[in-house]
Write an enzyme that holds these catalytic residues in place. Structure first.
Site, mmCIF file in Angstrom:
data_model
loop_
_atom_site.group_PDB
_atom_site.id
_atom_site.type_symbol
_atom_site.label_atom_id
_atom_site.label_comp_id
_atom_site.label_asym_id
_atom_site.label_seq_id
_atom_site.Cartn_x
_atom_site.Cartn_y
_atom_site.Cartn_z
ATOM 1 N N ASP A 81 -3.029 34.398 -37.967
ATOM 2 C CA ASP A 81 -3.475 35.102 -38.462
ATOM 3 C C ASP A 81 -2.929 36.536 -37.892
ATOM 4 O OD1 ASP A 81 -4.822 36.880 -39.810
ATOM 5 O OD2 ASP A 81 -7.010 35.333 -39.729
ATOM 6 N N VAL A 96 0.850 -1.283 0.061
ATOM 7 C CA VAL A 96 -0.127 0.271 0.450
ATOM 8 C C VAL A 96 0.477 0.806 0.118
ATOM 9 C CG1 VAL A 96 -1.862 1.753 1.065
ATOM 10 C CG2 VAL A 96 -1.510 -1.160 0.986
#
Length: 896
Positions: A328, A281
Site C-alpha cells: 500500500d 548418543v
C-alpha cells in the site's frame, strides 16, 4: 463490586452507579484512583517456563534414559570412572539443551509484549488515546471499525454498530448492537446493548461506559480456557524433527549391530554395551530441533530490532521465500506525514506549505474554501487529544489523511468542537475504500439537516448537480465539471492525493439513512460540489533503494492503493517502477477480468489503483496459482481476509487490531524497508538452518564406520565409550549451538527467492554430510591401521584417534559457515560465538590429553609435536576434500 445486570439498566442509572458522565467521562485523577482499586485492565499472562523447569525438561529424552541406565549399570559394577563420564555427559547434554531452549523462550516471550492494544476514551471532556490496560470502570470508550473492544461496557450510543463476538461466543456472524434496555434474564449472546473485551468491531461506531475490566470481564472469567495454544511447528521444524527421527532409528539400528557384532566376535558384553550407547548418543542429532527453534527465535529478534514484529514463527521461515510484495502506498512507501497542499474551488486556489496558507483566511466568511475545510473537519474521525495546548504542541490522533485535514482546519482557525456544538452530529459514515467517501449528517435548525461528504473526486462529482460559489448555489455545468476534472488530473499527475467535498441540505431527517444503503444513495444524490483538497505525502528517502534491493533479490514489488491512477503513475515513475499504461490497472477494470484474462496480464501489471480490499484476494490468488509466495500489506478491517490469504500478511503498526490479528508480520513504523529487511533475515534463517543441519547430522557416521570396521576386522576398539561421549558433547555440540548466531552472508539479497517446497537437504548438503562422514571414517580407519602396524601402545593410538575426531570437527565447522562459497571466499572468523566455541573445544581437548585427572577418566596419554602435526595435517586434508566437494556443487549450480 456486587453483580449488576447492566443490560437491564437505563443509561442514567448506569451513570449513577459508576459515578461517571457519558459526555465528559472520568477525570484523570479519578481514573487513577479506580485503576489502583480495580487493578490494570489486562488478562493474566501465561508465565514463561521457569528456568529450573526448562532445565529439568532436558532430561525427558530417550537418549538421556539410555545414558542414565548405562551410568547406573556402571555404578553397580563399581566402574566409577565411566560412571562419572556418563553422568557428566547427561548433565552437559542437558546444559546445552537448556542454554538454547531458555534463550529461545526469552526471545519469544519478549516478542509477545511488543504490541499493545490501545483504546479511545473521553476523559475530562476530551478524546484521548491510551493503553487498554489503563482503562477503569466508569471510563467512556469510543468504538471504531477494526479495533478490539478494550473492556466490557454498556452501550450509550450505537451507529450501525456490528461486533464480531466469536472470540467469546463462538458465533461468527457479527452481532448488531443498540443501546436499548434488555430483559434481566437475557443470555450473554442476546445482550445487544453490551460490548465485551477482546471482540472486534466490524462496522459502525459506538460509545460505551466501561462496566468491567481485567478478570471482571466476561472473557476474563474464562481466561484460563481461552489461553493461547502452543505455536504450530514450521515446515522446516517439521522436516528437521522427521530427519532426526529417521537418523535416530538408523543409528540405533547400527548401534545395535555394533553391540551384537562385538558380542559375536567375543568382546566384553559390558564394554560393547557402553560403546553402542556412546555411538548412539554421539551420532543421533537430538539437539537439532532445539537448535532450529533457536535460529528462528534469533531471526525474529533481529527483525524486531529493525522495527518488524513477526507474530508467528512459521512466518520467519516463509519470509525467506517471498517472491511477490504487494505494498500500500500511504505510510509504507511515503512518510505518512500527510499535509494539505491546496484547496481548489470555483473562485480560488488556496495553497499551503503544511504550516501556513498563501494568504490570510477569514474563518467566518462564506467562501467556498472555508466551507471545504469545515466539511473536511466534520467528516474526519481525527481528534485533538490536548485541545488547550498551543498549536505546535497539539497531539492529533487518527488516520494520516484525516489528521492532515483536521490540522488544515486548525491552521485556518476552525475549531471542530465548536462546529459540532453549532451543528450537532446526528449520524456518521466512516470512510471505506469500497464506497470511497465518508459522510456526516448534522442538524442546522429545528427542521433542517445537512449531509456533508468527503471522498474520491470522481465519486463525489458523479453525485453532484450544483456548484457552491462562495455561499451561492448554481447549476454544475459541463464546462465547470470538465474544469474540475482537469484540475483533479493535474494534481494527481503530480503524485498528490486528491479529495472532493460536497453537501446536501435535507428538510426531513431519515432515521434509517445509514442502515439502509438505498436510503443513503437517495440522500447523496443532487449534491452541491464545494471544492477539491490536495494532500502531499513525501516518499521515504530510503524507499527507492529498498525497491532496488527488492528487485535485485528476485522479488516483484507491486503497488496496491485506493489512490487515483495518475497519482499511482507518478509514484511508480519516481521509484523507477514500470509506469506505462499497460503496467497500471484500476479496480473497476480488474473486476471485469476473468481469472484466465488476469493470468495473461499478471506479469505486466505493476500497480493497482482505486482498488477495493476484496479485490486484493483476486490478485493474491492469481500469483499463488503461479506458485509464488505473496506478501500483502493492509491496515483496515476489510483487509483482514486478504492478509489471511497471503503467505505473509503484513499489517501496518498504525492499522486496526483486526488487521494485526490477521497478519504474520507487523511493521511497527509502517516502513516498506522493514519488509525488505525481514525478507533478508528470512533468508539468513534458512541459511543458518542448513548450516546447522549439515554440521550436526554429518557427525553421525564417522564413529559407526570406524568402530564397525574394527569389530568386523577383529581389531581393538579404536576409541573408548567415554572418549566418544566427550568428543560429541565437548568438541562437537558447542559449534552446533554457535552456528545459530552466524551473521548474514554477502550477497544474500542478490539471490533469487527459494521455492518453499525445496527439500531440507539439498544435493550439496547430502554430498557434504555423507562425504564428510564416510571420508573421515575411512581416513581415521586408515590412520588406526597404520598406528597398529607401527606397534604404538593402544592407549596412545586411542588418544590420537580421539584427538583426530575432535580436530576434524573443528576444521569442518569452518566449512559449514558458508555452503555457497569456498573457504577462501569468505571470512572464516566472522562469527565470534563460533570462534569462542572452537577455542573452548580446543582447550578442553588439550585438557583431556594433558591434565592427569582427565587422563585418568578418559584413559588418554600425552601427545608429542609429531602427533599434533600429523593430526592437523589430516584435518587439513579432510578440509580440502570437503571444500573440493563444495567447489564442484557451487560451479555446477552456476552453470545450470
Amino acid at each position: 463490586m456486587a453483580e449488576v445486570f447492566w443490560h437491564n439498566l437505563g443509561i442514567k442509572e448506569v451513570e449513577r452507579i459508576l459515578r461517571t458522565d457519558t459526555n465528559s467521562g472520568l477525570s484523570e485523577k479519578e481514573a487513577e484512583v479506580r485503576q489502583n482499586a480495580f487493578g490494570k485492565n489486562k488478562l493474566p499472562e501465561e508465565k514463561p517456563a521457569a528456568k529450573l523447569r526448562i532445565f529439568l525438561e532436558q532430561f525427558r529424552s530417550p537418549l538421556i534414559y539410555i545414558l542414565a541406565t548405562a551410568g547406573t549399570i556402571t555404578l553397580i559394577l563399581r566402574d566409577f570412572k565411566d560412571a562419572i563420564i556418563i553422568f557428566g555427559a547427561v548433565f552437559l547434554n542437558a546444559l546445552f539443551g537448556f542454554f538454547q531452549e531458555n534463550r529461545a523462550s526469552k526471545i519469544l516471550t519478549e516478542l509477545k509484549t511488543v504490541v499493545k492494544i490501545r483504546a479511545y476514551v473521553i476523559r475530562q471532556g476530551n478524546e484521548k488515546e491510551i493503553l487498554q490496560e489503563e482503562l477503569a470502570p466508569g471510563d467512556i470508550i469510543l468504538l471504531h471499525p477494526g479495533n478490539k473492544v478494550p473492556a466490557d461496557g454498556r452501550l450509550v450510543e450505537s451507529h450501525n454498530l456490528k461486533i464480531n463476538e466469536s472470540a467469546l461466543t463462538g458465533e461468527w456472524i457479527p452481532a448488531e448492537k443498540r443501546a436499548d434496555i434488555f430483559p434481566e434474564k437475557a443470555v450473554l449472546a442476546d445482550r445487544d446493548n453490551m460490548v465485551y473485551m477482546g471482540t472486534i468491531v466490524e462496522d459502525g461506531r459506538g460509545k460505551a461506559v466501561v462496566t468491567g475490566t481485567g478478570l471482571r470481564t466476561e472473557i476474563g472469567k474464562v481466561a484460563e480456557i481461552l489461553r493461547e495454544t502452543g505455536e504450530e511447528k514450521t515446515p522446516y521444524q517439521k522436516k528437521v524433527i522427521r530427519l532426526s527421527e529417521i537418523i535416530g532409528v538408523l543409528i540405533v539400528f547400527f548401534s545395535f549391530l555394533i553391540f551384537i557384532s562385538g558380542v559375536v566376535f567375543g568382546r566384553d558384553i559390558f564394554e560393547m554395551f557402553l560403546t553402542a550407547v556412546a555411538v548412539a548418543v554421539a551420532a543421533i542429532p537430538e539437539g537439532l530441533p532445539v537448535a532450529i527453534t533457536t535460529i528462528l527465535a534469533l531471526g525474529m529478534r533481529r527483525i524486531l530490532k529493525k522495527q518488524g514484529l513477526v507474530r508467528k514463527m512459521i512466518a520467519a521461515e516463509t519470509l525467506g521465500s517471498t517472491s511477490i510484495v504487494c505494498i500500500d502506498k500511504t505510510g509504507t512507501l511515503t512518510e505518512a506525514k500527510m499535509q494539505v497542499a491546496g484547496i481548489y474551488t470555483s473562485t480560488k486556489e488556496l495553497l499551503s506549505d503544511g504550516k501556513k496558507y498563501s494568504e490570510r483566511i477569514d474563518k467566518n466568511s462564506l467562501a467556498s474554501h472555508i466551507l471545504a475545510l469545515k466539511i473536511a473537519a466534520l467528516t474526519s474521525e481525527a481528534f485533538i487529544e490536548n485541545p488547550d495546548a498551543p498549536l505546535e504542541e497539539c497531539i492529533l490522533r487518527g488516520r494520516p489523511t484525516e489528521r492532515a485535514l483536521l490540522m488544515a482546519g486548525i491552521q485556518a482557525g476552525i475549531n471542530k468542537k465548536e462546529l459540532e456544538k453549532e451543528y450537532p452530529e446526528i449520524d456518521y459514515l466512516p470512510f471505506d475504500s469500497v464506497y470511497k467517501y465518508s459522510a456526516s449528517l448534522h442538524k442546522i435548525s429545528e427542521n433542517e439537516f445537512v449531509l456533508y461528504l468527503l471522498g474520491a473526486p470522481e465519486k463525489i462529482l458523479a453525485f453532484s448537480k450544483y456548484l457552491n460559489i462562495d455561499g451561492k448555489e448554481e447549476a454544475l455545468t459541463k464546462e465547470e465539471k470538465g474544469k474540475i476534472e482537469r484540475k483533479m488530473e493535474e494534481l494527481a499527475g503530480k503524485g498528490e492525493r486528491v479529495l472532493a467535498t460536497a453537501y446536501r441540505k435535507i428538510k426531513e431527517q431519515s432515521a434509517s439513512w445509514r442502515t439502509k444503503s438505498k436510503n443513503f444513495e437517495e440522500l447523496s444524490q443532487d449534491l452541491t460540489f464545494v471544492g477539491l483538497i490536495s494532500l502531499h505525502d513525501p516518499l521515504r528517502k530510503e524507499v527507492k533503494e529498498a525497491i532496488r534491493i527488492c528487485r535485485q533479490a528476485g522479488m516483484m514489488p507491486i503497488i496496491i492503493t485506493g489512490d487515483h491512477k495518475l497519482t499511482v503513475k507518478a509514484i511508480a515513475a519516481k521509484l523507477d517502477l514500470p509506469s506505462k499504461e499497460e503496467n497500471i490497472i484500476e479496480g473497476s477494470e480488474l473486476e471485469k477480468l476473468s481469472d484466465e484474462e488476469l493470468q495473461k496480464k499478471l506479469e505486466k501489471i505493476k500497480s493497482y489503483a482505486r482498488l477495493e480490499p476484496r479485490q486484493k484476494l483476486k490478485i493474491i490468488q492469481a500469483w499463488q496459482k503461479k506458485g509464488k509466495v505473496v506478501a500483502m500489506t493492509g491496515d483496515g478491517i476489510n483487509d483482514a481476509p486478504a492478509l489471511k490469504k497471503a503467505d505473509i500478511g503484513v499489517a501496518l503498526g498504525s492499522g486496526t487490531d483486526a488487521a494485526k490479528e490477521a497478519s504474520e508480520l507487523i511493521l511497527l513504523t509502517d516502513n516498506f524497508s522493514i519488509i525488505v529487511a525481514a525478507v533478508e533475515e528470512g533468508r539468513v534463517i534458512i541459511d543458518n538452518i542448513r548450516k546447522t543441519v549439515t554440521l550436526l547430522v554429518s557427525q553421525s557416521f564417522s564413529e559407526i564406520i570406524l568402530i564397525g570396521a574394527s569389530i568386523v576386522g577383529g581389531l581393538p576398539l579404536p576409541i573408548l565409550p567415554a572418549q566418544i561421549l566427550w568428543e560429541n558433547l565437548i568438541e562437537g555440540s558447542p559449534q552446533g549451538v554457535a552456528l545459530a548466531f552466524e551473521p548474514k552472508e554477502k550477497g544474500v539479497m542478490e539471490r533469487k527467492p527459494e521455492d518453499p517446497r525445496h527439500p531440507l537437504l539439498t544435493q550439496q548438503m547430502k554430498a557434504i554430510i555423507f562425504g564428510f562422514g564416510i571420508v573421515t571414517g575411512f581416513i581415521l580407519l586408515g590412520l588406526f591401521l597404520w598406528l597398529l602396524k607401527i606397534a604404538l601402545p593402544i592407549g596412545e593410538i586411542r588418544t590420537i584417534i580421539f584427538a583426530a575426531l575432535s580436530i576434524d570437527t573443528l576444521f569442518y565447522s569452518f566449512s559449514c559457515k558458508n555452503l555457497r562459497k569456498n573457504l577462501w571466499q569468505y571470512n572464516p572468523f566472522s562469527n565470534l560465538y563460533l570462534i569462542g566455541c572452537m577455542v573452548f573445544s580446543l582447550l578442553m581437548l588439550l585438557a583431556a590429553v594433558y591434565l592427569p585427572p582427565l587422563q585418568n577418566l578418559l584413559k588418554t596419554t600425552p601427545l608429542n609435536f609429531f602427533h599434533w602435526t600429523l593430526l592437523f595435517g589430516l584435518g587439513a586434508i579432510n578440509l580440502i576434500l570437503i571444500e573440493a566437494a563444495k567447489w564442484y556443487f557451487i560451479n555446477k549450480s552456476r552453470n545450470s
